[in-house]
Design an enzyme around this catalytic site. Structure first.
Site, PDB file in Angstrom:
ATOM      1  N   HIS A  41       0.822  -1.217   0.000  1.00  0.00           N
ATOM      2  CA  HIS A  41       0.000   0.000   0.000  1.00  0.00           C
ATOM      3  C   HIS A  41       0.851   1.261   0.000  1.00  0.00           C
ATOM      4  CE1 HIS A  41      -3.506  -2.524   1.735  1.00  0.00           C
ATOM      5  NE2 HIS A  41      -3.572  -2.436   0.422  1.00  0.00           N
ATOM      6  N   HIS A 124     -10.309  -4.532   4.688  1.00  0.00           N
ATOM      7  CA  HIS A 124      -8.873  -4.542   4.366  1.00  0.00           C
ATOM      8  C   HIS A 124      -8.542  -5.840   3.617  1.00  0.00           C
ATOM      9  CE1 HIS A 124      -4.531  -4.777   4.823  1.00  0.00           C
ATOM     10  NE2 HIS A 124      -4.541  -3.467   5.056  1.00  0.00           N
ATOM     11  N   GLU A 126      -6.049  -7.825   3.564  1.00  0.00           N
ATOM     12  CA  GLU A 126      -5.494  -8.925   4.376  1.00  0.00           C
ATOM     13  C   GLU A 126      -6.625  -9.644   5.114  1.00  0.00           C
ATOM     14  OE1 GLU A 126      -2.207  -8.020   7.108  1.00  0.00           O
ATOM     15  OE2 GLU A 126      -2.914  -9.658   8.393  1.00  0.00           O
ATOM     16  N   THR A 167      -2.231  -8.503  10.886  1.00  0.00           N
ATOM     17  CA  THR A 167      -0.822  -8.314  11.294  1.00  0.00           C
ATOM     18  C   THR A 167      -0.433  -6.863  11.570  1.00  0.00           C
ATOM     19  OG1 THR A 167      -0.189  -8.144   8.966  1.00  0.00           O
ATOM     20  CG2 THR A 167      -0.001 -10.322   9.994  1.00  0.00           C
ATOM     21  N   CYS A 197       2.682  -8.262  13.495  1.00  0.00           N
ATOM     22  CA  CYS A 197       4.034  -8.665  13.098  1.00  0.00           C
ATOM     23  C   CYS A 197       5.111  -7.829  13.784  1.00  0.00           C
ATOM     24  CB  CYS A 197       4.166  -8.578  11.586  1.00  0.00           C
ATOM     25  SG  CYS A 197       4.304  -6.886  11.002  1.00  0.00           S
TER      26      CYS A 197
HETATM   27  O1  0CN Z   1       1.055  -0.688   3.878  1.00  0.00           O
HETATM   28  P1  0CN Z   1       1.119  -2.136   3.621  1.00  0.00           P
HETATM   29  O2  0CN Z   1       1.218  -2.561   2.181  1.00  0.00           O
HETATM   30  O3  0CN Z   1      -0.117  -2.910   4.192  1.00  0.00           O
HETATM   31  P2  0CN Z   1      -1.099  -2.668   5.425  1.00  0.00           P
HETATM   32  O4  0CN Z   1      -0.366  -1.994   6.496  1.00  0.00           O
HETATM   33  O5  0CN Z   1      -2.268  -1.873   4.897  1.00  0.00           O
HETATM   34  O6  0CN Z   1      -1.529  -4.041   5.800  1.00  0.00           O
HETATM   35  O7  0CN Z   1       2.373  -2.697   4.408  1.00  0.00           O
HETATM   36  C1  0CN Z   1       2.809  -4.011   4.253  1.00  0.00           C
HETATM   37  C2  0CN Z   1       2.052  -4.890   5.116  1.00  0.00           C
HETATM   38  C3  0CN Z   1       1.525  -6.035   4.869  1.00  0.00           C
HETATM   39  C4  0CN Z   1       0.946  -7.198   4.704  1.00  0.00           C
HETATM   40 FE1  SF4 Z   2       3.022  -6.837   6.580  1.00  0.00          FE
HETATM   41 FE2  SF4 Z   2       4.499  -7.230   8.771  1.00  0.00          FE
HETATM   42 FE3  SF4 Z   2       4.816  -8.825   6.667  1.00  0.00          FE
HETATM   43 FE4  SF4 Z   2       5.623  -6.310   6.598  1.00  0.00          FE
HETATM   44  S1  SF4 Z   2       6.439  -7.950   7.921  1.00  0.00           S
HETATM   45  S2  SF4 Z   2       4.496  -7.364   4.987  1.00  0.00           S
HETATM   46  S3  SF4 Z   2       4.055  -5.256   7.776  1.00  0.00           S
HETATM   47  S4  SF4 Z   2       2.980  -8.657   7.930  1.00  0.00           S
END
Ligand code: 0CN
Ligand code: SF4
EC number: 1.17.7.4
Length: 317
Positions: A41, A124, A126, A167, A197
């Protein structure tokens, strides 16, 4: 006038892996690479990949049969995977391994007929992907976002239940929701802590440290980035004036009136170049001292890319 950088900030291992997979796929296949949803994102990342010819689609149906598809870092449901197989797409799975871990647990729960609760944000990708791992016809998976939602759950208090989380949630809020779940249900179990995470956790801890020594915080991250939104939310909660920006061009000079120490952080999907551009811009406003970085935990996590996507540049003869 000082600039202080949060540590850690910016790209996590899952994002680095996803981007490397797409970049290598472009070089190896030399064909159009389709990505289901935004790979990560961040508008800057997506635009750069688009310029290299990557095509982003929300719907698998929009991809021609026999093409190459990359699943985004946020993961996809079982249904989407099945659709991709039906269309004979070559699947390159850039789902973060930490999201996949939750997928496998939810899928296990579904196979064992255990009613399941997912803590996450409605809509979302995910969350859609994780809910889409639960395909039990008899039992249910419930999505909850708050303590109020826990109160609304009408499940017998002694029923065997499992819970999981998205996460990239707020650590503090999620812990309070888990506490409410454990208080209400006698036979509920879940991951040892939660499924948030390491990158989300570390960036939230770092912004709290940053807030103690700054009077304004800039969070670099796109509007649809859950982990970046949680950082901006947390910054505001500390009482420090916090603004979430896509890039330096969102900055309003009036924000810095009477401010001495500017803190900068970046979400897990925001590239370092955006931080550098912000620092460069702040210099033009008189923040000339070299930026300092707060002490923080070193992140050593690396996620390998699949073997078939390792690209070795052939040496010119
Ligand atoms: O910003 P991201 O693409 O995704 P979200 O924080 O909106 O989940 O960051 C990577 C995280 C993952 C999966
Ligand atoms: Fe998303 Fe965490 Fe994986 Fe990064 S490490 S892609 S923030 S779950």
């Amino acid at each position: 006038m000082n600039i202080i950088l949060a540590n850690p900030r910016g790209f996590c291992a899952g994002v680095k892996r996803a981007i490397l997979m797409v970049e290598n796929a472009l070089k190896i296949y030399k064909k159009t690479i389709y990505v289901q949803h935004e790979l990560v994102h961040n508008q800057y990342v997506i635009e750069k990949l688009r310029q290299k010819g990557v095509v982003f689609v929300e719907n698998i149906a929009d991809i021609p049969n026999n093409s190459i598809v990359v699943f985004s870092a946020h993961g996809v449901s079982k249904k989407i995977k099945k659709k991709a197989i039906k269309k004979k797409l070559t699947i390159l799975n850039a789902t973060c391994p930490l999201v996949t871990k939750v997928h496998l647990e939810v899928s296990k729960s579904s196979k064992k007929n255990i009613e399941t609760i997912l803590i996450g944000h409605k809509g979302h990708p995910e969350v859609i992907g994780t809910i889409g791992q639960y395909d039990n016809k008899k039992e249910k998976i419930h999505l909850i976002e708050s303590i109020e939602d826990v109160n609304k759950l009408s499940i017998k208090i002694d029923k065997k239940l499992k819970f999981f989380t998205q996460t990239t949630l707020s650590i503090k809020k999620t812990q309070s929701i888990i506490l409410a779940l454990k208080k209400k249900f006698l036979n509920i179990s879940g991951p040892k802590k939660e499924d948030i995470c390491y990158a989300t956790t570390n960036r939230q801890n770092a912004i709290i440290k940053l807030s103690k020594i700054t009077d304004i915080i800039l969070v670099i991250g796109s509007k649809n980035s859950s982990n970046s939104n949680r950082l901006a939310e947390l910054g505001k909660e500390t009482g420090v004036f916090t603004k979430q920006i896509e890039s330096f061009s969102d900055i309003r000079n009036e924000w810095f009136k009477n401010k001495k120490n500017i803190g900068i952080t970046a979400g897990a999907s925001a590239p370092d170049i955006l931080v550098k551009q912000v620092i460069k811009y702040l210099k033009t406003l008189g923040f000339n001292n070299p930026p300092k970085e707060i002490l923080g935990d070193k992140e050593k996590t690396i996620f390998k890319i699949p073997k078939n996507l390792i690209y070795v540049k052939k040496l010119e003869k």
